[in-house]
Design a protein around this motif. Structure first.
Motif, PDB file in Angstrom:
ATOM      1  N   PRO A  24      26.704 -23.617 -32.402  1.00 25.22           N
ATOM      2  CA  PRO A  24      26.356 -24.913 -32.984  1.00 25.22           C
ATOM      3  C   PRO A  24      24.874 -25.268 -32.862  1.00 25.22           C
ATOM      4  O   PRO A  24      24.344 -25.978 -33.698  1.00 25.22           O
ATOM      5  CB  PRO A  24      27.224 -25.898 -32.195  1.00 25.22           C
ATOM      6  CG  PRO A  24      27.575 -25.184 -30.938  1.00 25.22           C
ATOM      7  CD  PRO A  24      27.615 -23.726 -31.280  1.00 25.22           C
ATOM      8  N   GLU A  25      24.212 -24.781 -31.823  1.00 28.67           N
ATOM      9  CA  GLU A  25      22.781 -25.056 -31.666  1.00 28.67           C
ATOM     10  C   GLU A  25      21.930 -24.047 -32.424  1.00 28.67           C
ATOM     11  O   GLU A  25      20.718 -24.203 -32.512  1.00 28.67           O
ATOM     12  CB  GLU A  25      22.387 -25.026 -30.179  1.00 28.67           C
ATOM     13  CG  GLU A  25      23.024 -26.106 -29.350  1.00 28.67           C
ATOM     14  CD  GLU A  25      22.643 -25.989 -27.888  1.00 28.67           C
ATOM     15  OE1 GLU A  25      21.620 -25.359 -27.554  1.00 28.67           O
ATOM     16  OE2 GLU A  25      23.391 -26.546 -27.061  1.00 28.67           O
ATOM     17  N   GLY A  26      22.562 -22.982 -32.927  1.00 28.84           N
ATOM     18  CA  GLY A  26      21.833 -21.939 -33.642  1.00 28.84           C
ATOM     19  C   GLY A  26      20.956 -21.087 -32.749  1.00 28.84           C
ATOM     20  O   GLY A  26      20.001 -20.478 -33.208  1.00 28.84           O
ATOM     21  N   ARG A  27      21.290 -21.029 -31.447  1.00 26.03           N
ATOM     22  CA  ARG A  27      20.401 -20.368 -30.503  1.00 26.03           C
ATOM     23  C   ARG A  27      21.027 -19.239 -29.699  1.00 26.03           C
ATOM     24  O   ARG A  27      20.305 -18.498 -29.055  1.00 26.03           O
ATOM     25  CB  ARG A  27      19.852 -21.402 -29.524  1.00 26.03           C
ATOM     26  CG  ARG A  27      18.999 -22.459 -30.186  1.00 26.03           C
ATOM     27  CD  ARG A  27      18.337 -23.383 -29.199  1.00 26.03           C
ATOM     28  NE  ARG A  27      17.595 -22.617 -28.211  1.00 26.03           N
ATOM     29  CZ  ARG A  27      17.547 -22.932 -26.921  1.00 26.03           C
ATOM     30  NH1 ARG A  27      18.186 -23.968 -26.458  1.00 26.03           N
ATOM     31  NH2 ARG A  27      16.842 -22.203 -26.083  1.00 26.03           N
ATOM     32  N   TYR A  28      22.354 -19.126 -29.655  1.00 21.77           N
ATOM     33  CA  TYR A  28      22.989 -18.139 -28.777  1.00 21.77           C
ATOM     34  C   TYR A  28      23.937 -17.265 -29.565  1.00 21.77           C
ATOM     35  O   TYR A  28      24.681 -17.750 -30.400  1.00 21.77           O
ATOM     36  CB  TYR A  28      23.741 -18.850 -27.642  1.00 21.77           C
ATOM     37  CG  TYR A  28      22.822 -19.664 -26.798  1.00 21.77           C
ATOM     38  CD1 TYR A  28      22.093 -19.072 -25.779  1.00 21.77           C
ATOM     39  CD2 TYR A  28      22.642 -21.013 -27.050  1.00 21.77           C
ATOM     40  CE1 TYR A  28      21.214 -19.811 -25.014  1.00 21.77           C
ATOM     41  CE2 TYR A  28      21.764 -21.763 -26.290  1.00 21.77           C
ATOM     42  CZ  TYR A  28      21.060 -21.157 -25.269  1.00 21.77           C
ATOM     43  OH  TYR A  28      20.190 -21.887 -24.522  1.00 21.77           O
ATOM     44  N   CYS A  29      23.912 -15.971 -29.262  1.00 21.65           N
ATOM     45  CA  CYS A  29      24.720 -15.044 -30.046  1.00 21.65           C
ATOM     46  C   CYS A  29      25.023 -13.796 -29.217  1.00 21.65           C
ATOM     47  O   CYS A  29      24.125 -13.255 -28.570  1.00 21.65           O
ATOM     48  CB  CYS A  29      23.951 -14.657 -31.306  1.00 21.65           C
ATOM     49  SG  CYS A  29      24.841 -13.541 -32.396  1.00 21.65           S
ATOM     50  N   ILE A  30      26.275 -13.328 -29.256  1.00 25.03           N
ATOM     51  CA  ILE A  30      26.610 -12.070 -28.581  1.00 25.03           C
ATOM     52  C   ILE A  30      27.363 -11.113 -29.510  1.00 25.03           C
ATOM     53  O   ILE A  30      28.069 -10.240 -29.058  1.00 25.03           O
ATOM     54  CB  ILE A  30      27.404 -12.283 -27.274  1.00 25.03           C
ATOM     55  CG1 ILE A  30      28.763 -12.907 -27.536  1.00 25.03           C
ATOM     56  CG2 ILE A  30      26.597 -13.042 -26.251  1.00 25.03           C
ATOM     57  CD1 ILE A  30      29.706 -12.808 -26.353  1.00 25.03           C
ATOM     58  N   THR A  31      27.180 -11.245 -30.812  1.00 27.22           N
ATOM     59  CA  THR A  31      27.796 -10.288 -31.722  1.00 27.22           C
ATOM     60  C   THR A  31      27.083  -8.944 -31.580  1.00 27.22           C
ATOM     61  O   THR A  31      25.947  -8.882 -31.103  1.00 27.22           O
ATOM     62  CB  THR A  31      27.694 -10.751 -33.184  1.00 27.22           C
ATOM     63  OG1 THR A  31      26.320 -10.751 -33.570  1.00 27.22           O
ATOM     64  CG2 THR A  31      28.333 -12.112 -33.396  1.00 27.22           C
TER      65      THR A  31
END
Length: 92
Positions: A24-31
């Protein structure tokens, strides 16, 4: 997770990640796409072919309220399967 710098986000999107993958913040990703992009950038910046340690930072803290328990565990399973692929490639 990986904090999405503009460079990492751009590379991850080129590799097939979607904007929704960044939370939602557009800042965290682990794909897998984000892991690969972040690892690419880190290796390039350090001038290395492999890292000894790769740390998933604050994933649960940042996304826990936005995912169900099953979604969280599924995301982690996919992430760790990709980390194993990167280990087999010799990048970790």
């Amino acid at each position: 997770g990986f904090v999405a710098t503009s460079e990492m986000k751009s590379r991850a999107l080129e590799k097939g990640a979607s904007s929704a993958d960044f939370g939602p913040e557009g800042r965290y990703c682990i794909t897998p796409e984000c892991i690969e992009a972040s690892l690419d950038i880190s290796l390039e910046r350090m001038g290395l072919e492999t890292v000894d340690l790769l740390y998933l930072h604050n994933f649960a803290e940042k996304l826990w309220n936005d995912l169900t328990k099953d979604q969280m565990y599924s995301s982690l399973k996919i992430a760790f399967e990709h980390l194993e692929i990167e280990r087999q490639k010799g990048r970790i």
